[in-house]
Design a protein around this motif. Structure first.
Motif, short mmCIF file in Angstrom:
data_model
loop_
_atom_site.label_atom_id
_atom_site.label_comp_id
_atom_site.label_asym_id
_atom_site.label_seq_id
_atom_site.Cartn_x
_atom_site.Cartn_y
_atom_site.Cartn_z
N ALA A 26 0.83 -1.20 0.00
CA ALA A 26 0.00 0.00 0.00
C ALA A 26 0.87 1.25 0.00
N VAL A 27 0.40 2.26 -0.69
CA VAL A 27 1.04 3.58 -0.69
C VAL A 27 0.13 4.52 0.10
N THR A 28 0.61 5.00 1.24
CA THR A 28 -0.21 5.84 2.12
C THR A 28 -0.01 7.31 1.79
N ARG A 29 -1.10 7.99 1.50
CA ARG A 29 -1.03 9.42 1.22
C ARG A 29 -1.74 10.23 2.29
N PHE A 30 -2.87 9.73 2.77
CA PHE A 30 -3.65 10.46 3.76
C PHE A 30 -3.82 9.62 5.03
N HIS A 31 -3.89 10.33 6.16
CA HIS A 31 -4.08 9.66 7.44
C HIS A 31 -5.42 10.01 8.09
N THR A 32 -5.99 11.15 7.74
CA THR A 32 -7.27 11.58 8.32
C THR A 32 -8.16 12.17 7.23
N LEU A 33 -9.46 12.21 7.51
CA LEU A 33 -10.40 12.84 6.58
C LEU A 33 -10.15 14.34 6.51
N GLY A 34 -9.68 14.93 7.60
CA GLY A 34 -9.35 16.36 7.58
C GLY A 34 -8.25 16.67 6.58
N GLU A 35 -7.25 15.80 6.50
CA GLU A 35 -6.18 15.98 5.51
C GLU A 35 -6.75 15.91 4.10
N MET A 36 -7.64 14.95 3.86
CA MET A 36 -8.26 14.83 2.54
C MET A 36 -8.99 16.10 2.15
N LEU A 37 -9.81 16.60 3.08
CA LEU A 37 -10.61 17.79 2.82
C LEU A 37 -9.71 18.99 2.55
N ALA A 38 -8.68 19.17 3.36
CA ALA A 38 -7.78 20.32 3.17
C ALA A 38 -7.06 20.24 1.83
N ARG A 39 -6.65 19.04 1.43
CA ARG A 39 -5.94 18.89 0.16
C ARG A 39 -6.87 19.19 -1.02
N SER A 40 -8.10 18.73 -0.99
CA SER A 40 -9.02 18.99 -2.08
C SER A 40 -9.42 20.46 -2.13
N ALA A 41 -9.54 21.11 -0.96
CA ALA A 41 -9.83 22.54 -0.93
C ALA A 41 -8.69 23.35 -1.51
N GLU A 42 -7.46 22.89 -1.31
CA GLU A 42 -6.29 23.56 -1.90
C GLU A 42 -6.21 23.31 -3.40
N ARG A 43 -6.52 22.08 -3.79
CA ARG A 43 -6.42 21.68 -5.20
C ARG A 43 -7.54 22.27 -6.05
N ALA A 44 -8.75 22.31 -5.52
CA ALA A 44 -9.90 22.74 -6.31
C ALA A 44 -10.89 23.50 -5.43
N GLU A 64 -13.87 24.81 -0.80
CA GLU A 64 -13.47 25.90 0.09
C GLU A 64 -14.53 26.13 1.16
N GLN A 65 -15.80 26.12 0.75
CA GLN A 65 -16.89 26.29 1.72
C GLN A 65 -16.97 25.10 2.68
N ALA A 66 -16.72 23.91 2.18
CA ALA A 66 -16.78 22.72 3.03
C ALA A 66 -15.70 22.76 4.10
N LEU A 67 -14.50 23.18 3.73
CA LEU A 67 -13.40 23.24 4.69
C LEU A 67 -13.68 24.28 5.77
N ALA A 68 -14.10 25.49 5.35
CA ALA A 68 -14.39 26.54 6.32
C ALA A 68 -15.53 26.12 7.24
N GLY A 69 -16.58 25.53 6.66
CA GLY A 69 -17.72 25.09 7.45
C GLY A 69 -17.36 23.99 8.43
N ALA A 70 -16.55 23.03 7.98
CA ALA A 70 -16.15 21.92 8.85
C ALA A 70 -15.36 22.41 10.06
N LYS A 71 -14.47 23.38 9.83
CA LYS A 71 -13.68 23.90 10.95
C LYS A 71 -14.55 24.65 11.94
N ARG A 72 -15.49 25.42 11.43
CA ARG A 72 -16.39 26.16 12.32
C ARG A 72 -17.27 25.18 13.12
N ILE A 73 -17.74 24.15 12.45
CA ILE A 73 -18.58 23.14 13.12
C ILE A 73 -17.78 22.36 14.14
#
Length: 604
Positions: A26-44, A64-73
């Motif tokens: 296996a090739v590990t790129r992400f460890h948490t869902l937060g990392e996934m969300l932050a990377r996709s918000a940066e990418r797109a 971008e809205q999902a990341l900001a909303g998730a952090k606030r929540i």
């Protein structure tokens, strides 16, 4: 390192041998869902992550809205006192609000437990009460306070605070979460969230007792998505577009499908339709508008889809216009659906379309195996994905499948005894399925599903009946007249069936568009057709596959009784338990006039 296999030969050459199949490294790129969300918000940042049809229009959530909303929540939920021991419970179905609250909880390291909507709508809330008692949530969320009033009253009784999106109950302390959220800061300490942190607690149907809460960690979900990305290389360059209805309280829709969009900066259209008559038109409209590149589904859904594609050329052209791959799991796809789907793909310019079959469970987050790109058989479950190991262990006359890898659960929520029972001494999870090599001597060709070890039974003669394979044979032989079948016969002389007809197909066959279900199960033409086809099932293969008798059932499987899951899967044991009177009628002597005796002499 690629796929590998190791065999442990029995000293008795007549006995089955243990075999371990290992996926690539296996090739590990992400460890948490937060990392996934932050990377996709940066990418797109401006890409639509989620789309939901509301009042004829679309509500859209960007990354971008999902990341900001998730952090606030996340900050809001922490202030509410939620923690690893006081999770968030979600009662309502798929929606953008549901997604934001889930992501916020997971970013904060708070487990989220999405619970089947049906449990809140049953007249008897015992199952929901049991779940909330096991979970001890710090907060309960429902989309609509009025729709979920009875379930929220139960939360009040258990002293659990409630938040809603709309329609708070009068004379209650319900709070509208979006208003509370306005004061929350966009900051939270994410450093404590690791791959071992519990992200979700998913409750099984509980058809045989108190529901079990399966622990799903961040690492389980991330390893599964990283493994899929290793196999589906096109996701790196083509963010997926997905239209999906599968409920988020299940691992398939809420974890595999949702996270496929999340990890790869794709778009998930939340489909309000369902693969049932009267509700599938909404799905067709969404598929035409979104034109998916990846389609996930279960056999029942593909049956409705294929019927619609064959009827409507414009729909078929839109559907196949940019489709890259189809993914099916949860139950075997009948051979006729497999063939018809491939024929449709070829007709509409996609002869190279790949249909991937997969296998796994809630406890494996969920993918363990995936069929190879050159697979041509609907029943081939494939080989282990990167990081997964599958052990085939002799069990009676079968090979029991067991699983080990980073996608496997650490256990059950607050149930140490169940956890201990679920694993063998080597740490392999006992999934309860049986399998065999697709091609003897060549593990790289894949694994064939060979039934549930717990569902199989013996006839009074001592002959084993393999329920999974026999059920599929019945569905294929009797298509399209039969929707589902429960296999009976434990400690009986012969196999019997409780058959749930496909009433739409029966009406068409009988030429009776307005016939009731009771009229159809008594219709002589339908009964003759099923009598002939059942006579061919297992013909010449002995009592283990030969159908002795059958009974057509006029009422569909009950979700409330646990006979059917909200994904459309039949629970064999629950059907036989809940319809014990019909089983007795099936085997009564003299033979009841409702019982069908298969004809083994006529030609079809």
């Amino acid at each position: 390192m690629g796929f590998s296999a190791a065999s442990h030969q029995s000293a008795d050459e007549t006995q089955l041998s243990e075999l371990v199949l290992k996926g690539p490294s296996a090739v590990t790129r992400f460890h948490t869902l937060g990392e996934m969300l932050a990377r996709s918000a940066e990418r797109a940042p401006d890409t639509a992550f989620l789309k939901q049809r509301i009042d004829g229009g679309w509500r859209t959530l960007s990354y971008e809205q999902a990341l900001a909303g998730a952090k606030r929540i996340a900050s809001f939920l922490t202030e509410c006192g939620l923690s690893a021991d006081r999770p968030l419970a979600i009662l309502s179905g798929n929606s953008i609000d549901h997604a934001l609250l889930s992501l916020g909880a997971m970013v904060a390291g708070i487990p989220v437990a999405p619970i089947s909507v049906a449990y809140s709508q049953f007249s008897d809330l015992t199952r929901l009460r049991e779940i909330l008692a096991i979970l001890t949530p710090g907060l309960v969320f429902a989309e609509n306070g009025a729709t979920f009033a009875n379930a929220l009253a139960l939360a009040d009784e258990l002293n659990v605070p409630v938040i809603v999106s709309a329609n708070p109950r009068s004379d209650s302390s319900d709070r509208i979460w979006t208003k509370l959220l306005e004061a929350a800061p966009e900051q939270v300490d994410e450093a404590s969230v690791t791959s071992d942190t519990i992200a979700k607690v998913l409750f099984t149907s509980g058809s045989t007792g108190t529901p079990k809460g399966v622990i799903v960690t961040h690492g389980m979900m991330c390893s599964n998505q990283d493994a899929m990305a290793q196999l589906w290389r096109f996701l790196d360059d083509e963010p997926p577009v997905i239209v999906d209805w599968l409920p988020w309280n299940h691992i398939f829709g809420g974890t595999l499908v949702f996270n496929c969009a999340l990890r790869n900066a794709g778009t998930l259209v939340i489909d309000e339709g369902r693969p049932v008559p009267g509700q599938f038109d909404a799905t067709i409209r969404n598929l035409v508008e979104a034109r998916p590149s990846v389609h996930f589904g279960v056999p029942r859904g593909y049956g409705e889809l294929i019927d619609a594609l064959e009827r409507d050329e414009d729909f078929a052209k839109a559907y196949f216009s940019r489709l890259r791959t189809i993914f099916t799991a949860g139950a075997a796809l009948p051979a006729d659906l497999w063939t018809r789907l491939h024929d449709l793909a070829a007709r509409y310019g996609r002869p190279d379309l790949r249909i991937h079959v997969s296998w796994g469970a809630t406890e494996t987050a969920p993918v363990v195996t995936l069929s190879p790109p050159d697979n041509t058989q609907a029943g081939n479950l494939g080989v282990p994905v990167p990081g997964a190991e599958v052990k085939l262990v002799p069990n009676e006359d079968k090979l029991e499948l067991r699983v080990r890898g980073p996608m496997v659960t650490p256990g059950y929520w607050r149930s140490p005894e169940l956890t201990a029972q679920a694993f063998d001494a080597a740490g392999f999870y006992r999934i309860g399925d049986a399998g065999k090599l697709f091609e003897d001597g060549d593990p790289a060709k894949g694994i064939l599903f060979d039934g549930r070890t717990a569902e199989n039974f013996k006839l009074v003669t001592g002959t084993w009946v393999q329920v999974g394979g026999l059920r599929l044979a019945v569905l294929e032989a009797c298509a399209p007249l039969v929707q589902e079948a429960a296999i009976a016969g434990h400690d009986r002389d012969e196999i019997g069936l409780l058959i749930f007809p496909n009433f739409a197909a029966c009406r068409e066959t009988a030429g009776l568009p307005n016939a009731s279900s009771e009229e159809l199960v008594a219709n002589s033409e339908i009964r003759k057709a099923i009598t002939r086809t059942l006579g061919k099932v297992g013909d010449g293969k002995g009592s283990s596959t030969r159908i002795g008798r059958a009974l057509l059932v006029s009422t569909p499987p009950s979700l409330e009784a646990g006979e059917m899951t909200d994904k459309g899967y039949l629970n064999q044991r629950a059907v036989l338990r809940e319809r014990a009177d019909l089983v007795e009628r099936l085997y009564a002597e003299p033979t009841h006039p409702d019982v069908i005796i298969p004809d083994r002499h006529s030609s079809i």
